[in-house]
Design an enzyme around this catalytic site. Structure first.
Site, PDB file in Angstrom:
ATOM      1  N   ARG A  39      26.967  22.852 -73.582  1.00 55.61           N
ATOM      2  CA  ARG A  39      27.997  21.983 -73.000  1.00 55.61           C
ATOM      3  C   ARG A  39      28.992  21.477 -74.041  1.00 55.61           C
ATOM      4  O   ARG A  39      30.151  21.192 -73.717  1.00 55.61           O
ATOM      5  CB  ARG A  39      27.332  20.798 -72.278  1.00 55.61           C
ATOM      6  CG  ARG A  39      28.302  19.971 -71.402  1.00 55.61           C
ATOM      7  CD  ARG A  39      27.546  18.955 -70.565  1.00 55.61           C
ATOM      8  NE  ARG A  39      28.395  18.255 -69.609  1.00 55.61           N
ATOM      9  CZ  ARG A  39      28.779  16.981 -69.729  1.00 55.61           C
ATOM     10  NH1 ARG A  39      28.373  16.260 -70.761  1.00 55.61           N
ATOM     11  NH2 ARG A  39      29.551  16.421 -68.815  1.00 55.61           N
ATOM     12  N   ILE A  65      35.219  16.603 -67.060  1.00 52.19           N
ATOM     13  CA  ILE A  65      34.058  17.467 -66.867  1.00 52.19           C
ATOM     14  C   ILE A  65      33.031  16.617 -66.150  1.00 52.19           C
ATOM     15  O   ILE A  65      32.752  15.486 -66.555  1.00 52.19           O
ATOM     16  CB  ILE A  65      33.519  18.010 -68.217  1.00 52.19           C
ATOM     17  CG1 ILE A  65      32.283  18.902 -67.989  1.00 52.19           C
ATOM     18  CG2 ILE A  65      33.221  16.903 -69.201  1.00 52.19           C
ATOM     19  CD1 ILE A  65      31.792  19.598 -69.260  1.00 52.19           C
ATOM     20  N   SER A  66      32.507  17.108 -65.045  1.00 55.18           N
ATOM     21  CA  SER A  66      31.623  16.304 -64.201  1.00 55.18           C
ATOM     22  C   SER A  66      30.329  15.944 -64.918  1.00 55.18           C
ATOM     23  O   SER A  66      29.907  16.598 -65.878  1.00 55.18           O
ATOM     24  CB  SER A  66      31.280  17.051 -62.907  1.00 55.18           C
ATOM     25  OG  SER A  66      32.410  17.190 -62.091  1.00 55.18           O
ATOM     26  N   GLN A  67      29.700  14.900 -64.426  1.00 56.86           N
ATOM     27  CA  GLN A  67      28.366  14.508 -64.874  1.00 56.86           C
ATOM     28  C   GLN A  67      27.424  15.708 -64.715  1.00 56.86           C
ATOM     29  O   GLN A  67      27.424  16.376 -63.682  1.00 56.86           O
ATOM     30  CB  GLN A  67      27.894  13.344 -64.017  1.00 56.86           C
ATOM     31  CG  GLN A  67      26.485  12.872 -64.260  1.00 56.86           C
ATOM     32  CD  GLN A  67      26.044  11.844 -63.223  1.00 56.86           C
ATOM     33  OE1 GLN A  67      26.803  11.504 -62.311  1.00 56.86           O
ATOM     34  NE2 GLN A  67      24.839  11.353 -63.361  1.00 56.86           N
TER      35      GLN A  67
END
Length: 218
Positions: A39, A65-67
Site C-alpha cells: 500500500r 485512498i479509501s480506508q
C-alpha cells in the site's frame, strides 16, 4: 514483486492484516492480496509512514485512498473466484486496482482525473502489474466495449445507481456502489438475476462524490 518485499513496511503490513481480521474480514484470499500488495506505493511519499493505518489518506486533487477496511469489505462481499471480468469505477490511487489483479482474471478501470490515472499507472508499474486496462473518462457511463462484467465496483458515492452500469452487468453479476447524498450514503449490492435486479442495502459509508453524467454535477 520487489516493492512488496521492502523490509521496513513488513511489520506494519502484518499489523494491518491483523486489524482487518479483528474487524471481521475473514476471506483468506482477500487478506493474502493485502499481504501481496504494498500500500505504501499508492500513497504520496510524505504519507508513507501512515500507509498501513486503517484510515483513508489524501492522494491529491480532492481525492482519497479509501480506508483499507473499506477495500477489504468490498472485495470480501464480491467473493471473487479468480475467473471474473471486473470493472472498477474510480481508479484513484490504484491500490484497489492492484488488489483486484490478485482476485480476478481481467481488470478494467476508469478514472475521471487524468493526473490521478497517470499516478496510478506508475504505482502499478512499480509493483510489476502491467495487465490492467485503464482509461480516463466518465465512469458513470461504464465501459461497454469490454462488458458485460461479472463485477462492477464503484469507489465514489452516487445519488442513484447509473443505468449504464446496470446495463453492463453480466447475468449473475454483482454491482457495489455507495448511494445517497454528498454527506451520507449506504453501500448497496445489486445482483442481476433471471428475474431482474435484486438490490440489497448494506453498511453506511462515506465516499467522495461520483462526478459524471449519471452522478453528481462537478
Amino acid at each position: 514483486m520487489a516493492a512488496a518485499l521492502t523490509p521496513q513496511y513488513g511489520g506494519a503490513r502484518r499489523r494491518l492484516i491483523e486489524e482487518l481480521q479483528r474487524k471481521g474480514i475473514r476471506s483468506l484470499t482477500v487478506l493474502k492480496a493485502f499481504d501481496d500488495v504494498p500500500r505504501h506505493e499508492f500513497v504520496p511519499t510524505g504519507l508513507r509512514h501512515r500507509a498501513y493505518e486503517d484510515a483513508p489518506l489524501p492522494i491529491g486533487y480532492g481525492q482519497t485512498i479509501s480506508q483499507p477496511w473499506v477495500h477489504a469489505k468490498y472485495l470480501e462481499l464480491l467473493d471473487l473466484k479468480g475467473t471474473e471480468r471486473v470493472l472498477e469505477i474510480g481508479t484513484g490511487s490504484g491500490f484497489q486496482t492492484a488488489l483486484l489483479t490478485k482476485l480476478a482474471r481481467h481488470v478494467f478501470s476508469i478514472e475521471r482525473l487524468a493526473p490521478l490515472a497517470e499516478q496510478a499507472r506508475e504505482a502499478l508499474r512499480r509493483c510489476g502489474i502491467d495487465h490492467v486496462i485503464q482509461r480516463v473518462g466518465d465512469g458513470t457511463l461504464g465501459w461497454p466495449e469490454h462488458g458485460p462484467y461479472d463485477a462492477i465496483l464503484v469507489g465514489a458515492a452516487s445519488p442513484d445507481v447509473p443505468q449504464p452500469l446496470l446495463d453492463q452487468l453480466a447475468a449473475g453479476g454483482q454491482l457495489l456502489i455507495p448511494v445517497g447524498d454528498r454527506d451520507t450514503q449506504q453501500l448497496v449490492r445489486i445482483r442481476r438475476g433471471p428475474e431482474g435486479f435484486e438490490r440489497t442495502p448494506l453498511d453506511a459509508m462515506r465516499f467522495v462524490p461520483l462526478i459524471g453524467h449519471h452522478g453528481f454535477a462537478s
